[in-house]
Design a protein around this motif. Structure first.
Motif, PDB file in Angstrom:
ATOM      1  N   SER A 191       0.822  -1.218   0.000  1.00 25.36           N
ATOM      2  CA  SER A 191       0.000   0.000   0.000  1.00 25.36           C
ATOM      3  C   SER A 191       0.852   1.264   0.000  1.00 25.36           C
ATOM      4  CB  SER A 191      -0.928   0.009   1.213  1.00 25.36           C
ATOM      5  OG  SER A 191      -0.175  -0.078   2.421  1.00 25.36           O
ATOM      6  N   ASP A 192       2.156   1.117   0.314  1.00 27.55           N
ATOM      7  CA  ASP A 192       3.047   2.281   0.363  1.00 27.55           C
ATOM      8  C   ASP A 192       3.825   2.498  -0.928  1.00 27.55           C
ATOM      9  OD1 ASP A 192       2.309   2.854   2.985  1.00 27.55           O
ATOM     10  OD2 ASP A 192       3.858   1.544   3.834  1.00 27.55           O
ATOM     11  N   PHE A 193       3.586   1.657  -1.949  1.00 27.54           N
ATOM     12  CA  PHE A 193       4.289   1.853  -3.220  1.00 27.54           C
ATOM     13  C   PHE A 193       3.920   3.196  -3.833  1.00 27.54           C
ATOM     14  CE2 PHE A 193       4.341  -3.014  -4.001  1.00 27.54           C
ATOM     15  CZ  PHE A 193       5.533  -3.129  -3.292  1.00 27.54           C
ATOM     16  N   ASN A 194       4.888   3.908  -4.358  1.00 30.58           N
ATOM     17  CA  ASN A 194       4.564   5.155  -5.065  1.00 30.58           C
ATOM     18  C   ASN A 194       5.147   5.201  -6.476  1.00 30.58           C
ATOM     19  OD1 ASN A 194       7.308   5.720  -4.583  1.00 30.58           O
ATOM     20  ND2 ASN A 194       6.820   6.880  -2.729  1.00 30.58           N
ATOM     21  N   ILE A 195       5.961   4.212  -6.840  1.00 31.50           N
ATOM     22  CA  ILE A 195       6.435   4.089  -8.224  1.00 31.50           C
ATOM     23  C   ILE A 195       5.797   2.866  -8.870  1.00 31.50           C
ATOM     24  CG2 ILE A 195       8.444   3.672  -9.697  1.00 31.50           C
ATOM     25  CD1 ILE A 195      10.121   5.279  -7.755  1.00 31.50           C
ATOM     26  N   ILE A 196       5.841   1.747  -8.172  1.00 36.13           N
ATOM     27  CA  ILE A 196       5.154   0.550  -8.649  1.00 36.13           C
ATOM     28  C   ILE A 196       3.665   0.847  -8.779  1.00 36.13           C
ATOM     29  CG2 ILE A 196       4.489  -1.811  -8.040  1.00 36.13           C
ATOM     30  CD1 ILE A 196       7.210  -2.022  -6.590  1.00 36.13           C
ATOM     31  N   GLY A 197       3.091   0.485  -9.914  1.00 33.89           N
ATOM     32  CA  GLY A 197       1.673   0.731 -10.149  1.00 33.89           C
ATOM     33  C   GLY A 197       1.376   2.039 -10.852  1.00 33.89           C
ATOM     34  N   THR A 198       2.419   2.783 -11.212  1.00 35.23           N
ATOM     35  CA  THR A 198       2.222   4.034 -11.945  1.00 35.23           C
ATOM     36  C   THR A 198       2.789   3.905 -13.350  1.00 35.23           C
ATOM     37  OG1 THR A 198       4.331   4.992 -11.218  1.00 35.23           O
ATOM     38  CG2 THR A 198       2.413   5.337  -9.800  1.00 35.23           C
ATOM     39  N   ASP A 199       2.292   4.710 -14.261  1.00 36.87           N
ATOM     40  CA  ASP A 199       2.763   4.681 -15.642  1.00 36.87           C
ATOM     41  C   ASP A 199       4.135   5.327 -15.755  1.00 36.87           C
ATOM     42  OD1 ASP A 199       0.465   3.465 -16.541  1.00 36.87           O
ATOM     43  OD2 ASP A 199      -0.516   5.322 -17.142  1.00 36.87           O
ATOM     44  N   LYS A 200       5.090   4.575 -16.262  1.00 39.20           N
ATOM     45  CA  LYS A 200       6.415   5.122 -16.537  1.00 39.20           C
ATOM     46  C   LYS A 200       6.776   4.803 -17.986  1.00 39.20           C
ATOM     47  CE  LYS A 200       6.901   6.512 -12.329  1.00 39.20           C
ATOM     48  NZ  LYS A 200       6.632   7.938 -12.047  1.00 39.20           N
ATOM     49  N   ARG A 201       7.236   5.832 -18.672  1.00 38.50           N
ATOM     50  CA  ARG A 201       7.551   5.661 -20.083  1.00 38.50           C
ATOM     51  C   ARG A 201       8.826   4.843 -20.254  1.00 38.50           C
ATOM     52  NH1 ARG A 201       3.923   8.751 -22.606  1.00 38.50           N
ATOM     53  NH2 ARG A 201       3.111  10.584 -21.527  1.00 38.50           N
ATOM     54  N   ASN A 202       8.908   4.174 -21.370  1.00 34.90           N
ATOM     55  CA  ASN A 202      10.049   3.330 -21.708  1.00 34.90           C
ATOM     56  C   ASN A 202      11.345   4.122 -21.585  1.00 34.90           C
ATOM     57  OD1 ASN A 202      12.014   1.802 -23.161  1.00 34.90           O
ATOM     58  ND2 ASN A 202      10.375   0.813 -24.325  1.00 34.90           N
ATOM     59  N   VAL A 203      12.283   3.637 -20.793  1.00 32.88           N
ATOM     60  CA  VAL A 203      13.526   4.381 -20.577  1.00 32.88           C
ATOM     61  C   VAL A 203      14.352   4.483 -21.851  1.00 32.88           C
ATOM     62  CG1 VAL A 203      13.661   3.847 -18.119  1.00 32.88           C
ATOM     63  CG2 VAL A 203      14.750   2.302 -19.777  1.00 32.88           C
ATOM     64  N   ASP A 204      14.108   3.586 -22.806  1.00 37.48           N
ATOM     65  CA  ASP A 204      14.801   3.658 -24.092  1.00 37.48           C
ATOM     66  C   ASP A 204      14.031   4.464 -25.128  1.00 37.48           C
ATOM     67  OD1 ASP A 204      17.101   2.282 -23.463  1.00 37.48           O
ATOM     68  OD2 ASP A 204      16.348   0.332 -24.107  1.00 37.48           O
ATOM     69  N   GLY A 205      12.857   4.969 -24.748  1.00 36.25           N
ATOM     70  CA  GLY A 205      12.001   5.673 -25.698  1.00 36.25           C
ATOM     71  C   GLY A 205      12.692   6.762 -26.497  1.00 36.25           C
ATOM     72  N   PRO A 206      13.382   7.703 -25.835  1.00 36.42           N
ATOM     73  CA  PRO A 206      14.047   8.765 -26.595  1.00 36.42           C
ATOM     74  C   PRO A 206      15.063   8.226 -27.596  1.00 36.42           C
ATOM     75  CG  PRO A 206      13.903   9.358 -24.271  1.00 36.42           C
ATOM     76  CD  PRO A 206      13.457   7.931 -24.383  1.00 36.42           C
ATOM     77  N   ASN A 207      15.821   7.216 -27.195  1.00 39.94           N
ATOM     78  CA  ASN A 207      16.809   6.651 -28.109  1.00 39.94           C
ATOM     79  C   ASN A 207      16.156   5.868 -29.243  1.00 39.94           C
ATOM     80  OD1 ASN A 207      18.998   7.688 -26.681  1.00 39.94           O
ATOM     81  ND2 ASN A 207      19.106   5.918 -25.338  1.00 39.94           N
ATOM     82  N   LEU A 208      15.031   5.231 -28.959  1.00 34.41           N
ATOM     83  CA  LEU A 208      14.336   4.478 -29.994  1.00 34.41           C
ATOM     84  C   LEU A 208      13.811   5.386 -31.096  1.00 34.41           C
ATOM     85  CD1 LEU A 208      12.339   1.957 -27.766  1.00 34.41           C
ATOM     86  CD2 LEU A 208      14.038   1.346 -29.475  1.00 34.41           C
ATOM     87  N   VAL A 209      13.160   6.470 -30.702  1.00 38.95           N
ATOM     88  CA  VAL A 209      12.535   7.321 -31.715  1.00 38.95           C
ATOM     89  C   VAL A 209      13.522   8.238 -32.414  1.00 38.95           C
ATOM     90  CG1 VAL A 209      10.296   7.261 -30.575  1.00 38.95           C
ATOM     91  CG2 VAL A 209      11.892   9.097 -30.025  1.00 38.95           C
ATOM     92  N   THR A 210      14.711   8.387 -31.854  1.00 46.94           N
ATOM     93  CA  THR A 210      15.722   9.213 -32.523  1.00 46.94           C
ATOM     94  C   THR A 210      16.781   8.362 -33.219  1.00 46.94           C
ATOM     95  OG1 THR A 210      16.947   9.406 -30.425  1.00 46.94           O
ATOM     96  CG2 THR A 210      15.414  11.186 -30.992  1.00 46.94           C
ATOM     97  N   GLY A 211      16.569   7.045 -33.229  1.00 53.98           N
ATOM     98  CA  GLY A 211      17.445   6.178 -34.003  1.00 53.98           C
ATOM     99  C   GLY A 211      18.816   5.939 -33.428  1.00 53.98           C
ATOM    100  N   LYS A 212      18.950   6.039 -32.108  1.00 56.36           N
ATOM    101  CA  LYS A 212      20.246   5.759 -31.499  1.00 56.36           C
ATOM    102  C   LYS A 212      20.566   4.259 -31.612  1.00 56.36           C
ATOM    103  CE  LYS A 212      21.240   9.907 -29.873  1.00 56.36           C
ATOM    104  NZ  LYS A 212      20.056  10.646 -30.290  1.00 56.36           N
ATOM    105  N   PRO A 213      21.836   3.886 -31.667  1.00 53.81           N
ATOM    106  CA  PRO A 213      22.194   2.469 -31.787  1.00 53.81           C
ATOM    107  C   PRO A 213      21.926   1.703 -30.491  1.00 53.81           C
ATOM    108  CG  PRO A 213      24.178   3.826 -31.586  1.00 53.81           C
ATOM    109  CD  PRO A 213      23.025   4.770 -31.712  1.00 53.81           C
ATOM    110  N   LEU A 214      20.883   0.889 -30.506  1.00 56.72           N
ATOM    111  CA  LEU A 214      20.486   0.118 -29.339  1.00 56.72           C
ATOM    112  C   LEU A 214      20.513  -1.383 -29.595  1.00 56.72           C
ATOM    113  CD1 LEU A 214      17.357   2.163 -28.205  1.00 56.72           C
ATOM    114  CD2 LEU A 214      19.502   2.014 -26.968  1.00 56.72           C
ATOM    115  N   PHE A 215      20.398  -1.763 -30.855  1.00 52.30           N
ATOM    116  CA  PHE A 215      20.203  -3.157 -31.214  1.00 52.30           C
ATOM    117  C   PHE A 215      21.515  -3.793 -31.679  1.00 52.30           C
ATOM    118  CE2 PHE A 215      16.286  -0.810 -31.903  1.00 52.30           C
ATOM    119  CZ  PHE A 215      15.369  -1.562 -31.182  1.00 52.30           C
ATOM    120  N   GLY A 216      21.543  -5.113 -31.653  1.00 56.05           N
ATOM    121  CA  GLY A 216      22.736  -5.812 -32.099  1.00 56.05           C
ATOM    122  C   GLY A 216      23.103  -5.476 -33.532  1.00 56.05           C
ATOM    123  N   ILE A 217      22.105  -5.294 -34.359  1.00 57.75           N
ATOM    124  CA  ILE A 217      22.344  -4.994 -35.770  1.00 57.75           C
ATOM    125  C   ILE A 217      23.040  -3.646 -35.942  1.00 57.75           C
ATOM    126  CG2 ILE A 217      20.199  -3.787 -36.319  1.00 57.75           C
ATOM    127  CD1 ILE A 217      21.573  -6.749 -38.337  1.00 57.75           C
TER     128      ILE A 217
END
Length: 733
Positions: A191-217
């Motif tokens: 009942s004391d959680f304040n991060i668990i159970g809340t919406d948090k955006r993908n931590v890789d989101g900015p790198n994903l949409v800007t095409g940063k090298p994240l993948f093995g390829i």
């Protein structure tokens, strides 16, 4: 029961803006989150202090949390650190997340598979955060000479009200790193959680949409060469010979040679299943040059076993289902007697084809191997098992092998089998140079490790009142025996018999999203609907009657049943109510389904539109009981993805064979779902019951196939027994 409601609407997913030139910009609503706010930008820390294997704290208060498990798109790189951060008491905006490398001394189960990452890591991740908080508090108590029990922690600030002392994490980090690690710590109340159970955006989101090298390829290293492989064109063939001299002189080609990836002395792991031992390797400066060399190279193959075909697989599976097992998987009551006394008997057979995994990112891996050590980096679901195989194959101790994990462009079980990582290492060792191995789409689609082909036969007996007297199920699969004999309706029927068979085949198979369940759930749930119709009962009420029996008076030994009938019935009642099933809509062109797998319960109602020529999926209601939901936004995405994936593969996809050769090599003939064919809307309801989290990446896929089959029957009057449904009758738009 508290509900967390989330929804998906295909029409609102993409926003469009018309340009002057008539083009279109596609934008995501969360793109704005890619730019950090001023308060999120902190000065570069001068020093970091390791608190434990999961986290380190900088002198300016930033906290780096390591995400231990491979990131395959299931968003554990965000969700796992959320668990640590909540117990730690840090402000989420001050958290930096990094992918941890393979380290079996610190982390346990660094594996992405079975929808178990959060479930298996839940307690350990909480302990890591709570331990770090304890050490920070101990450091502050020592510095201020106060009782640690009087100190509070909130959003990265350590406070002692009585002495009016407070400090940020950064101020206590260096001292905390020297404190004794406690043997036990107290964890938060849920009942004391304040991060668990809340919406948090993908931590890789900015790198994903800007095409940063994240993948093995994306990997590029100095001096790196590209490698590609040629494997036998049919199952049942192996390498014999080749004439490579002309190809070796082609532009950019460094070498062409056969490789024995798995000699007899190599100690294989289960993750080496589906491996092709003898291949041809082509090494060059670029993928294009290697691809041209592959086309020019003539390789001779020889036959080692019978070259199998789809027709033969089907006949063999049918033969197995018409046989009798020597030892049934489960038997309750007297099934034969119950069928003799039955007023009605319903018997149906269902089938499903082999399926390829078809990850968006083709198989690839980077390896740099010399006589003293091996450095590897790439998209792998099972790095620990890859490390063990490499130690045996390369003749190196485990401590001389370093495996890093990139983000994966899809996996669905394909990257459980790290044979491509072994291949990259063997080629690098041969060349004594850094290598990036890259598969073409055709390489991956024809290599194997497919979802097995299956058949299952159901037989049910009803009395005059429409009560279920007996249930008999016989299942068979290629290199897989298919059934979960202790799942529903086991324990809910007096007379129950489950028999399972395994068809050995040279076509290599492996885990495919929600193994076994991805077929048997749809078949089971479609058959239950047909039995309910024969009994003259509403399909939901018919299921609930069975659950009620399993709750109040279970058959046999209840502990053998691997499901909780109350939770099972709970999601079914929830989806009934949320979809308005009982409000006169039960006779619409809609189907229902409910299934338990990966420790979670999912029930779904699927509505088709009114186009009788080519009905499309209009809306799906989905009720999910997976315990505590860490990140509702990510959980919703998991559910929606599984639903769309299940609809698509059950409707359109199949892999067939002729004389051992896969008949589909790319997407020009292998059909996947298209955007316009996805549900227009998906509405998901999570049951908030405070139970420790269970699986989520796979459980929404299996039942949707049954819901779709049941809805198609309502819309067209035709029942579907064979996947893909499109081959039975083109009724789906």
């Amino acid at each position: 029961m508290t509900l967390i409601k989330t929804s998906y609407n295909r029409r609102s997913f993409l926003k469009s803006s018309t340009l002057a030139g008539g083009g279109m910009i596609l934008g995501f609503s969360w793109l704005a989150s890619c730019k950090p706010t001023p308060e999120q930008i902190k000065s570069i820390p001068k020093e970091w202090f390791n608190i434990n294997g999961f986290l380190k704290i900088a002198d300016n208060g930033l906290v780096t949390i390591m995400s231990p498990n491979p990131e395959i798109g299931q968003n554990v790189k965000t969700s796992m650190p959320m668990i640590i951060a909540d117990e730690l008491g840090v402000d989420w905006k001050d958290v930096v997340v990094e992918q941890a490398p393979l380290n079996t001394d610190i982390f346990q189960r660094q594996l992405a598979g079975g929808s178990q990452s959060i479930r298996a890591g839940w307690s350990g991740l909480r302990m890591a955060g709570a331990t770090a908080k304890h050490m920070l508090v101990a450091a502050a108590a020592d510095a201020w000479q106060v009782d640690a029990s009087e100190i509070t922690v909130d959003n990265g600030v350590i406070s002692h009200t009585a002495s009016d002392n407070s400090a940020g994490f950064g101020e206590m980090a260096s001292k905390a790193a020297t404190m004794t690690v406690p043997e036990e710590v107290a964890l938060k109340e849920t009942s004391d959680f304040n991060i668990i159970g809340t919406d948090k955006r993908n931590v890789d989101g900015p790198n994903l949409v800007t095409g940063k090298p994240l993948f093995g390829i994306d990997i590029q290293e100095e001096g790196m060469m590209i490698a590609m492989i040629i494997h036998p064109p049919a199952f049942g063939l192996t390498y014999k010979s080749m004439d490579a001299e002309a190809v070796k002189s082609m532009p950019g080609i460094k070498d062409v040679f056969p490789i024995d990836v798995y000699p007899e002395n190599v100690e294989k792991q289960w993750s080496d299943g589906g491996a092709i031992a003898k291949l041809v390797a082509i090494v060059g400066d670029s993928t294009w040059q290697c691809m041209q060399a592959k086309k020019a190279l003539k390789v001779e193959w020889e036959e080692t076993s019978t070259l199998e075909s789809t027709e033969g697989h089907d006949e063999a599976l049918t033969k197995l289902l018409n046989s009798t097992s020597k030892k049934p998987a489960r038997k309750d009551g007297d099934v034969a007697s119950a069928f003799r006394k039955a007023d009605k008997i319903i018997e149906r057979t269902y089938s499903a084809p082999f399926l390829a995994h078809n990850t968006m990112e083709p198989m690839n891996f980077f390896a740099d191997v010399n006589g003293e050590r091996a450095l590897l980096n790439g998209p792998i679901q099972t790095p620990e098992f890859l490390e063990k195989t490499l130690a045996s194959r390369l003749g190196l101790p485990v401590e001389k092998i370093d495996i890093k994990m990139t983000r994966m462009g899809g996996g669905f079980g394909r990257r459980l089998y790290g044979t491509f990582g072994v291949e990259a290492a063997v080629i690098s060792q041969k060349m004594q140079a850094p290598i990036k191995l890259v598969y073409t789409r055709e390489d991956d689609m024809t290599q194997g490790t497919y979802r097995p082909t299956y058949k299952v036969k159901y037989k049910a007996a009803l009395d005059k009142e429409g009560n279920l007297l007996a249930w008999h199920v016989k299942g068979a699969g290629s290199n897989d025996d298919l059934l979960f004999e202790n799942r529903f309706p086991a324990g809910a029927v007096d007379n129950y018999l489950a028999e399972k068979f395994n068809l050995e085949t040279v076509v290599t198979t492996g885990a495919w999203r929600a193994p076994r369940s991805n077929f048997v759930a749809g078949a089971e749930q479609a058959f239950i609907d047909e039995v309910a119709e024969a009994a003259g009962k509403d399909p939901i009420e018919f299921r609930l009657e069975l659950f009620d029996r399993a709750i109040k008076n279970p058959v046999g030994e209840p502990e053998k049943n691997d499901y909780d009938p109350e939770r099972y019935a709970g999601v079914l009642k929830l989806v009934r109510d949320k979809s308005g099933w009982s409000n006169g809509q039960g006779n619409a062109k809609r189907g229902v389904s409910a299934y338990y797998c990966h420790n979670s319960y999912v029930a779904q109602v699927l509505d088709l539109n009114d186009d009788t020529d080519a009905p499309k999926v209009d809306k799906v209601w989905c009720a999910v009981d997976c315990g505590i939901v860490i990140n509702p936004m990510a959980a919703k995405n998991q559910i929606e993805g599984g639903i769309i994936d299940g609809i698509g593969h059950a409707t359109y996809s199949e892999m067939t064979f002729e004389n051992g050769q896969p008949q589909h090599k790319n997407f020009d003939t292998y059909r996947l779902i298209r955007h316009k064919e996805a549900p227009k809307e998906i509405e998901t309801f999570f049951v908030d019951n405070g139970i420790d989290p269970t699986g989520l990446g796979e459980p929404s896929l299996p039942p949707i196939i049954g819901a779709l089959a049941n809805a198609l029957y309502k819309a067209t009057g035709q029942r579907h027994y064979n996947q893909p449904f499109i081959t039975e009758k083109s009724v789906i738009g």
